[in-house]
Design a protein around this motif. Structure first.
Motif, short mmCIF file in Angstrom:
data_model
loop_
_atom_site.label_atom_id
_atom_site.label_comp_id
_atom_site.label_asym_id
_atom_site.label_seq_id
_atom_site.Cartn_x
_atom_site.Cartn_y
_atom_site.Cartn_z
N LEU A 222 0.65 -1.27 -0.02
CA LEU A 222 -0.15 -0.05 0.13
C LEU A 222 0.99 1.38 0.07
O LEU A 222 0.38 2.39 -0.22
CB LEU A 222 -0.89 0.02 1.34
N VAL A 223 2.31 1.31 0.28
CA VAL A 223 2.94 2.36 0.43
C VAL A 223 3.98 2.41 -0.51
O VAL A 223 3.79 3.19 -1.43
CB VAL A 223 3.43 2.47 1.81
N GLY A 224 5.01 1.26 -0.80
CA GLY A 224 5.98 1.47 -1.48
C GLY A 224 5.70 1.60 -3.14
O GLY A 224 6.36 2.40 -3.65
N PRO A 225 4.69 1.05 -3.62
CA PRO A 225 4.41 1.04 -5.10
C PRO A 225 3.26 2.25 -5.17
O PRO A 225 2.73 2.38 -6.53
CB PRO A 225 3.79 -0.03 -5.60
N THR A 226 2.92 3.32 -4.46
CA THR A 226 2.01 4.05 -4.45
C THR A 226 2.31 5.61 -4.28
O THR A 226 3.63 5.69 -3.76
CB THR A 226 0.80 3.83 -3.56
N HIS A 227 1.36 6.44 -4.45
CA HIS A 227 1.56 7.99 -4.01
C HIS A 227 1.98 8.09 -2.54
O HIS A 227 2.50 9.32 -2.41
CB HIS A 227 0.67 8.90 -4.62
N TRP A 228 1.61 7.13 -1.94
CA TRP A 228 2.01 7.39 -0.44
C TRP A 228 3.48 7.31 -0.09
O TRP A 228 3.80 7.62 1.10
CB TRP A 228 1.41 6.30 0.44
N LEU A 229 4.40 6.95 -0.82
CA LEU A 229 5.81 6.74 -0.61
C LEU A 229 6.37 8.08 -0.05
O LEU A 229 7.20 7.94 0.89
CB LEU A 229 6.65 6.18 -1.79
N GLU A 230 6.34 9.03 -0.81
CA GLU A 230 7.02 10.34 -0.44
C GLU A 230 6.37 11.07 0.94
O GLU A 230 7.21 11.35 1.59
CB GLU A 230 6.70 11.40 -1.58
N PRO A 231 5.17 11.02 1.16
CA PRO A 231 4.53 11.26 2.49
C PRO A 231 5.38 10.37 3.62
O PRO A 231 5.51 10.84 4.67
CB PRO A 231 3.08 11.23 2.39
N PHE A 232 5.47 9.04 3.27
CA PHE A 232 6.01 8.24 4.20
C PHE A 232 7.35 8.74 4.56
O PHE A 232 7.85 8.67 5.57
CB PHE A 232 5.97 6.69 3.70
N ARG A 233 8.15 8.99 3.52
CA ARG A 233 9.64 9.19 3.74
C ARG A 233 9.63 10.67 4.48
O ARG A 233 10.42 11.00 5.39
CB ARG A 233 10.05 9.48 2.46
N ALA A 234 8.71 11.51 4.21
CA ALA A 234 8.58 12.98 5.06
C ALA A 234 8.53 12.65 6.74
O ALA A 234 9.21 13.39 7.22
CB ALA A 234 7.64 13.76 4.45
N HIS A 369 -3.63 5.78 9.24
CA HIS A 369 -4.98 5.92 9.11
C HIS A 369 -5.50 6.08 7.71
O HIS A 369 -6.17 5.84 7.03
CB HIS A 369 -5.70 6.99 10.10
N ARG A 370 -4.68 7.41 6.91
CA ARG A 370 -5.05 7.61 5.91
C ARG A 370 -4.87 6.54 4.81
O ARG A 370 -5.50 6.27 3.89
CB ARG A 370 -4.27 8.90 5.46
N VAL A 371 -3.70 5.97 4.80
CA VAL A 371 -3.19 4.71 4.15
C VAL A 371 -4.43 3.76 4.20
O VAL A 371 -4.88 3.13 3.21
CB VAL A 371 -1.97 4.25 4.44
N VAL A 372 -4.75 3.44 5.25
CA VAL A 372 -5.72 2.16 5.21
C VAL A 372 -7.01 2.62 4.93
O VAL A 372 -7.67 1.87 4.08
CB VAL A 372 -6.20 2.09 6.96
N HIS A 373 -7.62 3.77 4.94
CA HIS A 373 -8.86 4.33 4.63
C HIS A 373 -8.61 4.77 3.10
O HIS A 373 -9.85 4.48 2.37
CB HIS A 373 -9.34 5.31 5.35
N GLY A 374 -7.56 5.07 2.42
CA GLY A 374 -7.49 5.17 1.13
C GLY A 374 -7.50 3.68 0.36
O GLY A 374 -7.94 3.59 -0.87
N ALA A 375 -6.89 2.74 1.14
CA ALA A 375 -6.68 1.35 0.31
C ALA A 375 -8.23 0.85 0.22
O ALA A 375 -8.44 -0.06 -0.76
CB ALA A 375 -5.82 0.41 1.07
N ALA A 376 -9.04 1.09 1.33
CA ALA A 376 -10.34 0.55 1.33
C ALA A 376 -11.27 1.06 -0.03
O ALA A 376 -12.06 0.62 -0.39
CB ALA A 376 -11.07 0.94 2.54
N GLN A 377 -10.89 2.26 -0.22
CA GLN A 377 -11.53 2.98 -1.67
C GLN A 377 -10.72 2.69 -2.74
O GLN A 377 -11.26 3.06 -3.86
CB GLN A 377 -11.82 4.47 -1.07
N ALA A 378 -9.39 2.27 -3.05
CA ALA A 378 -8.77 2.05 -4.00
C ALA A 378 -9.07 1.06 -4.82
O ALA A 378 -9.53 -0.18 -4.27
CB ALA A 378 -7.28 2.11 -3.79
N PRO A 379 -8.98 0.74 -6.10
CA PRO A 379 -9.38 -0.25 -7.04
C PRO A 379 -8.14 -1.23 -6.56
O PRO A 379 -6.89 -1.03 -6.35
CB PRO A 379 -9.04 0.23 -8.38
#
Length: 398
Positions: A222-234, A369-379
């Motif tokens: 949910l993080v490594g291959p997605t747009h969440w990677l940069e917020p994660f690194r920050a 929390h945002r990653v979890v809820h985003g994954a629930a809505q993502a294809p």
């Protein structure tokens, strides 16, 4: 210093994954139960509906929900592990039965059993599976992808529950591309408590281990291959830091003196991947505990406790227009655990929640929390593992 703000008016919230149930006879029954102790009716857990159901036999080997008209009642099979040491009370739906499965969705995640010829191995397997059923029910309730690796080789999840042979090398608990290895001797309370003391940990449980290891799996999905990677690194740091060197430094020199101002645990300070996994586990702790409290009418957001609440300003720069929902969650959690800690002290036992959350740690929990809820809505394709993506660590000692 977290600013003191008055609590807003609150409404009771429903549990995402309910934990309180009733038998058809009206008596209370609980998540682990496979039989009502009052009327002796069989019980089974439907993970998709998140309900513990009273059952009636349907010939030749099926079951249906008791008290529901026959034409409307769903048909089920009971997990084949019901009669094993794992004592699984989960159900298989009609689609799973038609596909030829005999094990439930949770039991199919276990790829390797511990050596049951070893002393206490059956008991330890039971304890691990009980913890895993709790974990998996929460993951399903959060709408996270939970597929057995045998059925989804690229993005699925599997567990190897291993015991070191007498005189053999120790089993190292860890994660590798969706495969979680667990030292089954962690299910021995005395052994686990001894390790907790050796490592100076305030908290060490089977459920905590499993939640932590799934954090590595879901980082990879949910993080490594997605747009969440940069917020994660920050927030968490750059995961490309040498992992083996970081762990060696942690175990030789220990955590930084100010770790409590930045991390949910001392171990989280060892490497960004471990920080994520510890924060992920912490998020699952609080979500499931709040769900349980709400299920039994004990709502953390309605506890009468004057508390320094985390304010909206803490998350104002995140761009999350729904941050108020997370703040309600985290503030309700702090109020509930404040009361539960006092109850623990009344019994003369260790604090129920031996942690203090700093503002940076709360910001990290907010990203989870945002990653979890985003994954629930993502294809589903968005959350799948892609070739060449960054991988979570192969093994770690924890």
């Amino acid at each position: 210093m977290v600013p003191l703000v008055p609590p807003p008016p609150r409404m009771a919230l429903a549990a995402t994954t309910p934990r309180a149930f009733s038998c058809a006879c009206g008596r209370p029954v609980f998540f682990r139960n496979s039989q009502c102790l009052g009327c002796l009716r069989p019980l089974g857990y439907d993970p998709e509906r998140r309900l513990l159901l009273a059952l009636e036999r349907v010939r030749p080997n099926g079951w249906r929900e008791a008290g529901v008209p026959v034409r409307r009642a769903r048909r089920y099979l009971r997990c084949a592990n019901l009669g094993s040491a794992a004592a699984c009370n989960w159900l298989l739906d009609a689609a799973e039965a038609q596909a030829g499965f005999t094990l439930c969705r949770c039991c199919r995640l276990t790829r390797t059993l511990p050596d049951l010829s070893q002393p206490n191995a059956g008991l330890w397997w039971l304890r691990i599976e009980q913890a895993k059923r709790r974990l998996v029910s929460s993951l399903i309730g959060l709408n996270l992808p939970v597929q057995p690796k045998a059925e989804d080789p690229q993005g699925g999840l599997a567990f190897d529950l291993l015991l070191a042979p007498p005189g053999g090398p120790a089993v190292i608990t860890g994660h590798a591309d969706g495969l979680i290895t667990l030292d089954a001797s962690e299910a021995d309370d005395a052994n686990r408590e001894a390790r907790r003391g050796q490592l100076g940990e305030p908290y060490r449980t089977l459920l905590g281990h499993l939640r932590h290891e799934t954090g590595h799996h879901y980082w990879q999905r949910l993080v490594g291959p997605t747009h969440w990677l940069e917020p994660f690194r920050a927030l968490f740091g750059d995961e490309r830091e040498d992992y083996a060197a970081a762990l060696q430094r942690h175990y030789s020199a220990g955590p930084p003196a100010d770790w409590g101002q930045h991390f949910v645990s001392a171990y989280a300070s060892s490497h960004p991947w471990e920080d994520w996994a510890e924060t992920w586990a912490h998020y699952l702790h609080l979500v499931d505990t709040l769900d349980t409290a709400r299920s039994f009418g004990l709502d953390g957001e309605r506890v009468e406790l004057s508390y320094e609440r985390f304010s909206p300003e803490l998350l104002a720069d995140t761009g999350d227009v729904q941050a108020a929902g997370f703040l309600g969650l985290i503030n309700g959690w702090m109020e509930l655990t404040g009361v539960l800690n006092e109850l623990s002290r009344s019994m003369g036992v260790a604090d129920f929640y031996p942690f203090v959350l700093s503002a940076p740690a709360v910001r990290k929990l907010h990203l989870v929390h945002r990653v979890v809820h985003g994954a629930a809505q993502a294809p589903p394709a968005l959350a799948s593992v892609r070739p060449g993506m960054p991988l979570a660590p192969a093994v770690h000692r924890h």
